[in-house]
Design an enzyme around this catalytic site. Structure first.
Site, PDB file in Angstrom:
ATOM      1  N   GLU A  61      20.685 -15.987  41.113  1.00 46.85           N
ATOM      2  CA  GLU A  61      19.930 -16.029  39.857  1.00 46.85           C
ATOM      3  C   GLU A  61      20.826 -15.859  38.638  1.00 46.85           C
ATOM      4  O   GLU A  61      20.644 -16.554  37.621  1.00 46.85           O
ATOM      5  CB  GLU A  61      18.833 -14.958  39.864  1.00 46.85           C
ATOM      6  CG  GLU A  61      17.647 -15.268  40.750  1.00 46.85           C
ATOM      7  CD  GLU A  61      17.898 -15.022  42.221  1.00 46.85           C
ATOM      8  OE1 GLU A  61      17.048 -15.415  43.043  1.00 46.85           O
ATOM      9  OE2 GLU A  61      18.955 -14.436  42.554  1.00 46.85           O
ATOM     10  N   HIS A 130       8.681  -6.845  45.495  1.00 42.55           N
ATOM     11  CA  HIS A 130       8.231  -8.184  45.131  1.00 42.55           C
ATOM     12  C   HIS A 130       6.915  -8.145  44.360  1.00 42.55           C
ATOM     13  O   HIS A 130       6.195  -9.136  44.316  1.00 42.55           O
ATOM     14  CB  HIS A 130       8.031  -9.046  46.385  1.00 42.55           C
ATOM     15  CG  HIS A 130       9.276  -9.283  47.168  1.00 42.55           C
ATOM     16  ND1 HIS A 130       9.869  -8.311  47.924  1.00 42.55           N
ATOM     17  CD2 HIS A 130      10.051 -10.390  47.311  1.00 42.55           C
ATOM     18  CE1 HIS A 130      10.954  -8.803  48.514  1.00 42.55           C
ATOM     19  NE2 HIS A 130      11.089 -10.058  48.155  1.00 42.55           N
TER      20      HIS A 130
END
Length: 329
Positions: A61, A130
């Protein structure tokens, strides 16, 4: 003429239309090309636009966010998709220290027209790592704009606006559990300016404010209250930064009561900022304290009963509204 399409289709239409209009626009991220997107938002885009404009990236990322930021500063208009905003914390250095600050650091000479998008918040039993809602994190960063839509119509119009017209970095937050949601979307082209909330349901007795998937809770609570003769006005913020607190204030002038529903943790949340604004500018209009319902002040656990206990729901929102109406303690 309007059609009924899914949330993911509305996002795809927004990107495809802007791809066709401007060849500077491109998409990059994990699995966006060959796999058609982790949530099938970019389905078919590789076939139409090719691998130079729909780009699969490594699982890095920070790396691909940096490439996107550099491309934006060099005149392109990137869309960077994160598989989830929970993973984007790895790219925060580029978002915070480069994208958001470059216009100021360059004395107004270098803008960064980039859209970072992907699913945000909880999506059921995915565990604590998450399941974080990040609107308040990014809304605290000057130089960023934060968008968090609740339905296909708003999602398409806001995304097109973000890609085409915004010269500042845009944080575009979706939801995994909303990609299949369907709604009316016009066939004709349209854009929705950032920074304008929308009254989804008019009412007279209390104002309920929310955004993203918590709008389902807000509207569900309003429907239940309607059965008891209580008229709730429901406002969808849509854009978190800039925050349209003026629309909320005008509603509170009419209803004299405010309840805020959000998925954030309570400390330094969107409801904290909105409550401050409304009490500062609209104190004389309030007939009850501003109340809010947020996620529990704890990591979201895996067990479904703990997920249900941690997140706002319709019954607790209805109870809170009745409290500000002094109908129950």
């Amino acid at each position: 003429m309007a059609r009924i399409i899914a949330f993911r289709e509305a996002l795809r239409e927004a990107m495809v239309e802007e791809f066709r209009r401007d060849d500077r626009v491109f998409l990059m991220g994990e699995e966006v090309a060959e796999y058609n997107g982790a949530y099938k938002v970019s389905q078919g885009m590789l076939d139409e636009f090719g691998p130079k404009r729909v780009i699969d990236t490594p699982i890095s990322e920070l790396g691909f966010a940096a490439i996107g930021v550099g491309a934006a500063q060099d005149g392109l208009r990137p869309i960077v998709e994160f598989m989830t905003w929970n993973f984007a914390v790895l790219a925060l250095d580029q978002i915070l220290n480069t994208a958001s600050k470059m216009l100021a650091m360059s004395g107004g000479q270098l803008s960064c027209p980039i859209v970072f998008r992907g699913p945000n918040g909880s999506a059921g039993q995915l565990g604590a790592q998450h399941s974080t809602a990040f609107e308040s994190y990014y809304a605290n960063i000057p130089g960023l704009k934060v968008v968090s839509p609740s339905n296909p119509y708003d999602a398409k119009g806001l995304l097109k606006q973000s890609i085409r017209f915004e010269e500042d970095p845009v944080i575009f937050m979706e939801s995994e559990v909303m990609y299949g949601d369907k709604g009316e979307v016009p066939e004709e082209e349209y854009y929705i300016p950032l920074g304008k909330a929308d009254v989804k349901k008019p009412g007279t007795d209390v104002t309920i404010v929310s955004f993203n998937k918590m709008m389902k809770v807000a509207l569900g609570a309003a429907a239940e209250l309607e059965k008891e003769g209580i008229s709730a006005e429901v406002i969808d913020l849509r854009t978190i930064r800039p925050l349209d607190w003026v629309t909320v204030l005008e509603s509170v002038k009419k209803t004299n009561r405010l309840v805020i529903v959000e998925e954030q943790w309570p400390f330094a949340s969107i409801s904290s900022e909105l409550s401050y604004r409304i009490q500062k500018e609209g104190f004389d209009y309030l007939d009850a304290p501003i109340r809010r319902i947020t996620a529990a002040d704890a990591p979201l656990h895996y067990a479904p009963n703990l997920v249900a206990a941690a997140l706002p729901d319709v019954p607790r929102t209805v109870k809170l509204v009745k409290e500000v109406l002094y109908l129950q303690k």
